[in-house]
Design an enzyme around this catalytic site. Structure first.
Site, PDB file in Angstrom:
ATOM      1  N   LEU A   1       1.470  -1.779  -5.091  1.00  0.00           N
ATOM      2  CA  LEU A   1       0.674  -1.645  -3.863  1.00  0.00           C
ATOM      3  C   LEU A   1      -0.820  -1.531  -4.141  1.00  0.00           C
ATOM      4  O   LEU A   1      -1.245  -1.109  -5.205  1.00  0.00           O
ATOM      5  CB  LEU A   1       1.178  -0.452  -3.054  1.00  0.00           C
ATOM      6  CG  LEU A   1       2.557  -0.695  -2.424  1.00  0.00           C
ATOM      7  CD1 LEU A   1       3.080   0.579  -1.768  1.00  0.00           C
ATOM      8  CD2 LEU A   1       2.499  -1.814  -1.387  1.00  0.00           C
TER       9      LEU A   1
ATOM     10  N   GLU B   1     -13.366  -1.364 -12.031  1.00  0.00           N
ATOM     11  CA  GLU B   1     -12.689  -2.285 -12.940  1.00  0.00           C
ATOM     12  C   GLU B   1     -11.439  -2.889 -12.325  1.00  0.00           C
ATOM     13  O   GLU B   1     -11.042  -4.008 -12.682  1.00  0.00           O
ATOM     14  CB  GLU B   1     -12.339  -1.572 -14.258  1.00  0.00           C
ATOM     15  CG  GLU B   1     -13.551  -1.143 -15.076  1.00  0.00           C
ATOM     16  CD  GLU B   1     -14.199   0.157 -14.602  1.00  0.00           C
ATOM     17  OE1 GLU B   1     -13.640   0.813 -13.694  1.00  0.00           O
ATOM     18  OE2 GLU B   1     -15.261   0.523 -15.135  1.00  0.00           O
TER      19      GLU B   1
END
Lengths: 638, 638
Positions: A126, A381
């Site tokens: 998810l 990131e």
């Protein structure tokens, strides 16, 4: 099968029928498979029925058409709904839906993957589909410059993932008005209520705070959904849009509507029958919504102003690869930046992203040369890798860089990238204890293990400028996930310009017929191994030295031959923890080759480092020339 | 050294002097080291001077005092400032600051680590200090129930990390009014302006959207800071507080103030001299602010209401470990939940967290038994691990669980947990292709590699209920990062209740003096190896079977002895990618032992799986009994 392709807009009564069909098919497919998530599908069926019929501009016969809209199920567990949509569009048969879903060897997997031509990216972990969608929308706005929209269905549970907010942040920063999020707020997660439940106001405040336009609707009111979608799809504006839909989990089947303990459970056959009956029975409507208009790329839009652009002042970069002299000191991270610029000159589909450290990774060189193909992802990131994935969906060759240590932040995204079959090129700088004073938080000591374990990955670790340049070119042509590990410090060039570095190869940097021991290094430890060979030569011991620039796939043949030639004696030194890195790659290859007794010494970073100079830390870790020489001496003497 | 410990509040003129000293010392320490981040320290000096003198309740002579406030530098690169604070408090000498900072073998590392007794957690990977601080604040409010506050200094660049928003989400959900964030908005990141620059209103909207109280100040106005800190520290309220401070990077030295290209760079000596002169010269003020009042734990507060509590209805759990019969089918994930309950009954410092899948990992059993020691982290795996780290700071034994695949989301946090020296106990369920129909996004196939590569980690992989229970107890007593991999399906019990499973051990499950080949498995592949041994017995081949329940440290002695006894022949099968997992652990151990030629066959998941049944996928991957038997047959025949 007759496909209805209406000249006019499909009316809302038909949409309602279709929504019922999507629910019924979600029930049927999951019950037939014995697993799956029908209730999570049912909450979003009205959203998808409206989208499919009236707003998604998509040519189902040509899923790769550049002007097609994109549809991403960030809540990948709603796969029954997605596959039911595919059935409604006439591209998946009833038979496949009922007999293929979640079955071995079939393409309707438990969570969507691009095995299916209408799926851009794998979802199911998810909070990834939206960040990926940001990447597709970035490509749409800045690279393709085509008017397609990116529609992303999000569940409410996944809105607790930080990556979702990285995505909103970048979507608003980059003014992605082509991104439309369908937020399916059905209140219930896997084991109970989500943290915000049906508090739509709080969701709205958060999304607006992150720069999105929010249109709140009753997610089961087709007219309201339709109106919101029409507003969202309007071409003007600079904000991404969220259609924030209050929905009911299991909607349409009163036995389970809004009830706990029905997440991820198919209905038993008797319940499924009752559900189908309540939903008006089985339908087999096949219809398609609007097709995209042909379009040509628009003008290049300005990038956001906080990134200085030097479009007016730059010199035309050279297409020739950069060259370094043997013996000339250059950091491999610098060579990475140099190589990117030349590659970018030759290939205008090369796109570069970085996580706010481009002056350290040297991605900044590419930004200066091609600001229109550079995306700053700031310190995020996960979004860095997800944007690379999304941009790659549109056929660009993305390179993403940050400190090697910080790719650990995005490991789940890299793993999912492999499942997506995405071609991702990742460059991690500042590897190992060699970086010195900054200390362990900045030292990548797990990255080789992490990247080797990714399916189908390529792991490269050059030791000088020439090999870096060659390997960057190799990455551009390499499918799947490729990873380049670069080093902070500058070390002497080992190879003449133009030397080839084939994938899966290695270099015998030093070799005679009388070698008594093999020394293997890569990056900084190759330079240490060469110094060790000098030390050993002083002791009358001749050592073979191998540059293992390709850590995966590793050059098993050369390694096995070297070990055979040196009496089974081998020392591997790496600036990495002992598990899963270069030593492990060599060990695996030699064991698979078999056929001889090995005397294998593995030097790696076995304690927790602190600060210090690179030299001090290499010595402290026992991976410098002196330690390599001592290990080799011990093997030869023993 | 005379420490000023004022009876009355230190006046703001002294605070201003101290702020100048902190700046000067940040300059001196980084210039002396030749690296570091003076400008990032100078922007926050006024915040820290005010905090240290007037608001941080801290006994510097007793850093482990339970009632002490906590101070976490989430922007760990501002270590010069932190160490200058320590000097000002009289716990670090001028000599150490000037000659120890960033030097080899010294404790003032480039980024703070708990090598220092006043540091709770290692920082330096941005966006982690605040999530860790949420953990400490959770412990303060719900477990210690003491009035200490947790002060976290955040930089603005790191506010782009999603983990920051996971932290705000949980801080407001859990009503952590004891958490105070000092947000140092100095506009500049490493390579230029941050994405929001000085747009404090947008930061405020985001933070308020996530439930925080935001007090915006000029970060160089001591009176304003002081007032905000006094307001923030007021004991009432249910919201975390942010002191949102507009600051100037390099503040106090006009040559660099608010200028690009001064991130992470020490001033050369001549510039440092000018900076020190402009800042009024070197000072050596030593002073301390308020000490905490003694306090007793308060009443247990209610947990947020969306988590159903069963405090009134639960039976008293048994302290006896759960027992399973040999041959009884039980999933190791279920045994994990059972074991946690018994452990929790024996040790009231055991605390459990889960990422919204507690009904799959079986952490829910602990939640039902001890709701006051269970924290739901929803789908936010980074915060799951960070909260565990923060709670562990206060001496609790945390266990955190989610699907094994999703710990990849938190790898950077696990890595940093190791640098923090934190005792983290992680349990990942649903490992490998064995899970079947859900498909690759839910299959952990990199987790063993990832966890083995963490410094000082322990990696456990039980095959039945009895061993799971024993290993959960082992984890409770194991320092550092320990990881338990559990399996989705139920398999027969192999060991009688009460059997011991020492750390670093293994089990010879099947062994004779005539064994011709060694089979090694763990988890589901141990069961397959046992079936393979039966198949081989039918062919007249006797196989030794080893349960390698401890993947790290692996039982080198037993493995080497088995291989010696079986002519060097060994088959290792694992439900994991071939790199860095069980096979790699065994290979490393055997190569280190040396002394014989090995015939090593490694069966692992070498292709990208899809959906299917567990049995189908184990066969497809080539790691089921038939494939193990075939590999063994080949070795014995060859």
């Amino acid at each position: 099968m007759t496909v209805i392709e209406p000249a006019a807009m499909i009316d809302l009564d038909t949409v309602a029928d279709l929504a019922a069909q999507l629910r019924v098919d979600s029930v049927r497919s999951s019950t037939s498979a014995g697993s799956g998530h029908p209730t999570s599908s049912m909450s979003a069926a009205d959203l998808l029925a409206t989208l499919l019929t009236r707003h998604l501009r998509y040519d189902w016969d040509e899923p790769r058409l550049p002007v097609n809209d994109h549809l991403i199920f960030s809540k990948g567990h709603a796969s029954p709904l997605l596959y039911s949509v595919f059935k409604a569009a006439g591209v998946v048969s009833e038979d496949e839906l009922l007999n293929g879903y979640r079955r071995f060897g079939q393409r309707l997997e438990g969570h969507p993957t691009p095995v299916l031509p209408w799926v851009d990216v794998a979802t199911g972990s998810l909070g990834q589909g939206l960040p990926d969608g940001v990447g597709v929308a970035l490509a749409g706005r800045y690279l393709d410059r085509l008017p397609y929209r990116v529609w992303v269905l999000c569940g409410d549970s996944e809105l607790a993932e930080g990556s979702i907010w990285e995505a909103f942040d970048k979507a608003s920063y980059y003014q992605l008005s082509n991104l439309i999020v369908l937020a399916d707020i059905n209140r219930l997660g896997q084991r109970g209520q989500t943290d915000l439940g049906w508090d739509l106001e709080q969701y709205q405040r958060r999304m607006q705070g992150f720069g999105a336009r929010v249109l709140t609707v009753d997610g089961h009111d087709l007219a309201a959904i339709d109106q919101a979608m029409a507003a969202a799809a309007s071409p003007s504006g600079t904000q991404p849009t969220v259609i924030l839909a209050r929905t009911v989990k299991g909607r349409g089947f009163t036995e389970v509507e809004n009830k706990d303990d029905w997440h991820g459970k198919p209905f038993p056959p008797d319940m499924a029958e009752r559900a189908i009956a309540e939903l008006g029975g089985i339908r087999n409507i096949v219809l398609r919504g609007p097709r995209p208009e042909p379009a040509e790329p628009g003008p290049v839009p300005d990038l956001p102003t906080t990134i200085p652009q030097q479009l007016g002042t730059r010199a035309e970069p050279s297409t020739a690869p950069p060259e370094y002299e043997v013996g000339e000191k250059v950091a491999t991270r610098k060579a990475y930046g140099d190589a990117l610029v030349a590659l970018g000159a030759r290939d205008d589909r090369v796109v570069v992203l970085d996580g706010e450290v481009s002056n350290s990774t040297y991605a900044t060189e590419f930004r200066q040369a091609y600001p229109e193909r550079y995306f700053e992802m700031f310190i995020a990131e996960q979004q860095l890798v997800a944007a690379s994935t999304g941009i790659a969906v549109r056929g660009y060759r993305t390179f993403a860089s940050t400190f090697a240590a910080f790719f650990t932040r995005a490991y789940d995204f890299i793993r999912m990238g492999a499942i997506s079959g995405a071609d991702l090129r990742l460059a991690g700088s500042h590897a190992g204890v060699e970086i010195g004073a900054d200390g362990p938080s900045q030292m990548a000591l797990e990255d080789l293990a992490m990247m080797r374990a990714v399916h189908g990955s390529t792991v490269l670790y050059p030791s000088d400028g020439t090999s870096t340049v060659a390997l960057v070119d190799t990455m551009a042509a390499t499918p799947g996930i490729s990873y380049l590990r670069t080093t902070r410090g500058s070390y002497p060039g080992l190879y003449p310009a133009g030397e080839k570095f084939p994938l899966g190869g290695s270099k015998l940097v030093r070799s005679t017929a009388q070698d008594q021991v093999t020394l293997v290094g890569a990056g900084v430890t190759l330079h240490e191994a060469l110094r060790a060979a000098d030390i050993l030569a002083g002791d009358g011991i001749t050592a073979r030295v191998i540059d293992c620039y390709c850590v995966k796939p590793v050059d098993a043949e050369t390694l096995a031959a070297a070990v055979t030639a040196t009496g089974g004696r081998i020392v591997v030194a790496e600036d990495h923890h002992p598990e899963g890195g270069l030593g492990s790659a060599v060990a695996d290859a030699l064991l698979a080759a078999g056929g001889q007794e090995l005397h294998f010494t593995h030097l790696a970073v076995r304690q927790m480092p602190g600060s210090g100079s690179g030299e001090e830390l290499l010595a402290w870790a026992g991976i410098d020339a002196d330690h390599i020489a001592a290990a080799a001496r011990h093997l030869v003497g023993g």
